[in-house]
Write a protein that holds these residues in place. Structure first.
Motif, mmCIF file in Angstrom:
data_model
loop_
_atom_site.group_PDB
_atom_site.id
_atom_site.type_symbol
_atom_site.label_atom_id
_atom_site.label_comp_id
_atom_site.label_asym_id
_atom_site.label_seq_id
_atom_site.Cartn_x
_atom_site.Cartn_y
_atom_site.Cartn_z
ATOM 1 N N TRP A 67 0.831 -1.205 0.000
ATOM 2 C CA TRP A 67 0.000 0.000 0.000
ATOM 3 C C TRP A 67 0.865 1.255 0.000
ATOM 4 N N THR A 68 1.940 1.250 0.767
ATOM 5 C CA THR A 68 2.831 2.412 0.803
ATOM 6 C C THR A 68 3.447 2.658 -0.567
ATOM 7 N N LEU A 69 3.887 1.591 -1.221
ATOM 8 C CA LEU A 69 4.431 1.734 -2.575
ATOM 9 C C LEU A 69 3.374 2.250 -3.549
ATOM 10 N N ALA A 70 2.171 1.705 -3.477
ATOM 11 C CA ALA A 70 1.107 2.113 -4.400
ATOM 12 C C ALA A 70 0.726 3.576 -4.190
ATOM 13 N N ILE A 71 0.545 3.981 -2.958
ATOM 14 C CA ILE A 71 0.167 5.366 -2.673
ATOM 15 C C ILE A 71 1.301 6.325 -3.030
ATOM 16 N N GLY A 72 2.521 5.927 -2.689
ATOM 17 C CA GLY A 72 3.674 6.765 -3.040
ATOM 18 C C GLY A 72 3.841 6.913 -4.540
ATOM 19 N N SER A 73 3.641 5.815 -5.274
ATOM 20 C CA SER A 73 3.734 5.877 -6.739
ATOM 21 C C SER A 73 2.654 6.785 -7.312
ATOM 22 N N TRP A 74 1.422 6.659 -6.799
ATOM 23 C CA TRP A 74 0.342 7.508 -7.289
ATOM 24 C C TRP A 74 0.641 8.982 -7.009
ATOM 25 N N ILE A 75 1.128 9.293 -5.849
ATOM 26 C CA ILE A 75 1.452 10.686 -5.508
ATOM 27 C C ILE A 75 2.518 11.217 -6.456
ATOM 28 N N TYR A 76 3.558 10.416 -6.694
ATOM 29 C CA TYR A 76 4.624 10.858 -7.597
ATOM 30 C C TYR A 76 4.088 11.071 -9.014
ATOM 31 N N ILE A 77 3.344 10.105 -9.538
ATOM 32 C CA ILE A 77 2.810 10.208 -10.899
ATOM 33 C C ILE A 77 1.877 11.408 -11.020
ATOM 34 N N PHE A 78 0.989 11.575 -10.054
ATOM 35 C CA PHE A 78 0.029 12.678 -10.131
ATOM 36 C C PHE A 78 0.735 14.029 -10.033
ATOM 37 N N GLN A 79 1.668 14.154 -9.116
ATOM 38 C CA GLN A 79 2.338 15.440 -8.942
ATOM 39 C C GLN A 79 3.200 15.818 -10.150
ATOM 40 N N THR A 80 3.808 14.843 -10.788
ATOM 41 C CA THR A 80 4.653 15.157 -11.943
ATOM 42 C C THR A 80 3.849 15.377 -13.228
ATOM 43 N N ASN A 81 2.606 14.881 -13.287
ATOM 44 C CA ASN A 81 1.806 14.985 -14.503
ATOM 45 C C ASN A 81 0.565 15.856 -14.365
ATOM 46 N N ARG A 82 0.375 16.511 -13.241
ATOM 47 C CA ARG A 82 -0.850 17.261 -13.005
ATOM 48 C C ARG A 82 -1.087 18.329 -14.063
ATOM 49 N N VAL A 83 -0.089 19.071 -14.383
ATOM 50 C CA VAL A 83 -0.250 20.147 -15.366
ATOM 51 C C VAL A 83 -0.536 19.566 -16.755
ATOM 52 N N ALA A 84 0.156 18.499 -17.125
ATOM 53 C CA ALA A 84 -0.045 17.891 -18.446
ATOM 54 C C ALA A 84 -1.432 17.273 -18.578
ATOM 55 N N TRP A 85 -2.017 16.800 -17.497
ATOM 56 C CA TRP A 85 -3.341 16.182 -17.551
ATOM 57 C C TRP A 85 -4.459 17.211 -17.626
ATOM 58 N N GLY A 86 -4.150 18.458 -17.378
ATOM 59 C CA GLY A 86 -5.103 19.550 -17.558
ATOM 60 C C GLY A 86 -6.352 19.462 -16.717
ATOM 61 N N GLU A 87 -7.492 19.589 -17.399
ATOM 62 C CA GLU A 87 -8.781 19.656 -16.704
ATOM 63 C C GLU A 87 -9.102 18.369 -15.932
ATOM 64 N N PHE A 88 -8.690 17.224 -16.479
ATOM 65 C CA PHE A 88 -8.938 15.962 -15.769
ATOM 66 C C PHE A 88 -8.256 15.961 -14.405
ATOM 67 N N ALA A 89 -7.002 16.406 -14.369
ATOM 68 C CA ALA A 89 -6.267 16.451 -13.092
ATOM 69 C C ALA A 89 -6.930 17.416 -12.122
ATOM 70 N N ASP A 90 -7.423 18.529 -12.637
ATOM 71 C CA ASP A 90 -8.116 19.478 -11.766
ATOM 72 C C ASP A 90 -9.408 18.880 -11.218
ATOM 73 N N SER A 91 -10.077 18.071 -12.022
ATOM 74 C CA SER A 91 -11.351 17.502 -11.571
ATOM 75 C C SER A 91 -11.163 16.412 -10.517
ATOM 76 N N ILE A 92 -10.009 15.763 -10.473
ATOM 77 C CA ILE A 92 -9.774 14.735 -9.456
ATOM 78 C C ILE A 92 -8.958 15.257 -8.283
ATOM 79 N N SER A 93 -8.646 16.533 -8.289
ATOM 80 C CA SER A 93 -7.912 17.150 -7.183
ATOM 81 C C SER A 93 -8.861 17.581 -6.103
ATOM 82 N N PHE A 94 -8.445 17.413 -4.864
ATOM 83 C CA PHE A 94 -9.244 17.906 -3.746
ATOM 84 C C PHE A 94 -9.082 19.415 -3.631
#
Length: 101
Positions: A67-94
């Motif tokens: 679980w730690t690896l999965a959550i850490g990987s998701w955080i890394y992927i999301f943080q590095t790609n948030r801008v590139a994902w555009g509106e989708f990333a904004d819609s899944i952001s808290f």
């Protein structure tokens, strides 16, 4: 709770209960189970329920690690790609950050 005052069969029941609770997306419970029962599983003199406790402690530790690896990987992927994902990333952001980095 002081585990030295608890009967061995009750220790096993508690360890099993924490292990099962971890399956409800509660990896912190697995971590607590692994840490809390580590001495009971590996440091105490052998007793009948110890092999079962040892198995649950190992599986709880593995589950918490995965679980730690999965959550850490998701955080890394999301943080590095948030801008590139555009509106989708904004819609899944808290919290929607403004501007670009």
């Amino acid at each position: 709770m002081d585990l030295s005052k608890v009967k061995n069969n009750e220790k096993l029941n508690l360890c099993v209960w924490y292990f099962r609770a971890g399956f409800f997306c509660l990896p912190f419970v697995w971590l607590v189970n692994a840490v809390w029962f580590y001495k009971e599983a590996f440091k105490k003199p052998p007793y009948e329920e110890q092999d079962s406790i040892k198995r649950y402690v190992i599986f709880s530790g593995i589950g918490a690690f995965i679980w730690t690896l999965a959550i850490g990987s998701w955080i890394y992927i999301f943080q590095t790609n948030r801008v590139a994902w555009g509106e989708f990333a904004d819609s899944i952001s808290f919290v929607t950050p403004t501007g670009r980095a």
